[in-house]
Design a protein around this motif. Sequence first.
Motif: not given
Lengths: 242, 152
Positions: A12, A19-20, A22-23, A28-29, A31-32, A35-36, A39-40, A43
């Motif tokens: 970090q 802009a840490p 961790r959340s 965050r990575r 989580l992203f 999500a990808v 969603l894929l 679909f």
Amino acid sequence: MSRKSKRKQATQDAPAPQAPARSGGISRRSLFIAAVAALLLAFVSGALFYSSEKAQAAQRLAAKNRELLASAHSPSYGNADARVHIVEFLDPACETCAVFYGHVKKLMADNPGRIRLSTRHVPLHQGSEHVVRMLESARAQDKYWEALAAVFAGQDRWTVNHRVYPERAWPALEGLGLDLERVRREMNAADIAARMERDAADARTLGVTKTPEYFVNGRPLPRFGLEELQALVREELRSAYQ
Amino acid sequence: MSAPRAPGAAAPHPSDAAWLLVFACWLVATSATLGALFFSEVMELPPCTLCWYQRIFMFPLVLLLPMGLFPFDAKVVRFALPLALAGWLVSIFQVLLVAGWIPESIRPCSQGVPCSEVQVEWLGFVNIPLLSFLAFSTMNALLVAAHLRSRP
């Protein structure tokens, strides 16, 4: 301090301090990425589910309306006792129909006497109903199949960018031994109009909205494509002529 | 009583909320993009002209927003908001067109699929233009909120 958080801290140090990475416990990575992936996955599974449902619905529709597939009035070609029967819904102005026509003829030539072809007319292009009338009228002189092949072969001269110029289709019928005056005279007959209406009504009932559409022994293609058509015909040939 | 934070873990920071808001905006953009592709590529519904304009403003956000998420850069709102606003305006236009509030004569689509045609309808009122309008409205709200939260 655990070894784990030490490692986190080391990675970090690079980004800006406000802009840490961790959340709320998960990074965050991840989580992203999750999500990808979600969603894929949604679909792709949705698409697979939808198309298999659609194929099954088409199959049910065809099974329910089997007697509508090839009515006695349809032009038919090949051995009348052939055990594999292809019913093709076509539009003379449709390019794919012209391309596929050769492949269907080849399938029939490769399996002599075993495949019969019937055609139904679905003039989806504006103006192509004129050409259907010409073809229907040629039937009275026993030249339907010659006329169909000629109309397909000369298609690029009377259909340009999906626009039909019906008058330009006439030269294609020359040299087939047809009495063109008679074709012209008879093409507006009531029985031709009735046959065309019947084709349109059956296409609606069977859910045919695109051309060409094939039914092999009453079975629709699972998915449109030349390979799918060839596979379905092979399958029916195998089960009919074991 | 929260446990003492590890030294490397984040303390609550204004940019945390802003990050989540931009991330939520990306979720909306990506869901809408995949939804649009589902309608046209899987269900094979032909897109009308106005749909294409909304796609032009929606699709880039799927790639643009993550650029501002990793690492977080609050400026991403500056680049995303013009697209989201333009798409929102087009979607308002189409919703009005479908509702019949815009008269026949100024309909821009004369060829292909008319943009006032309703191809899919759920619950009697949810159609594709309305979904697009809702997506663009949410995205604009999220981006504005992210902008306000990330201000020092």
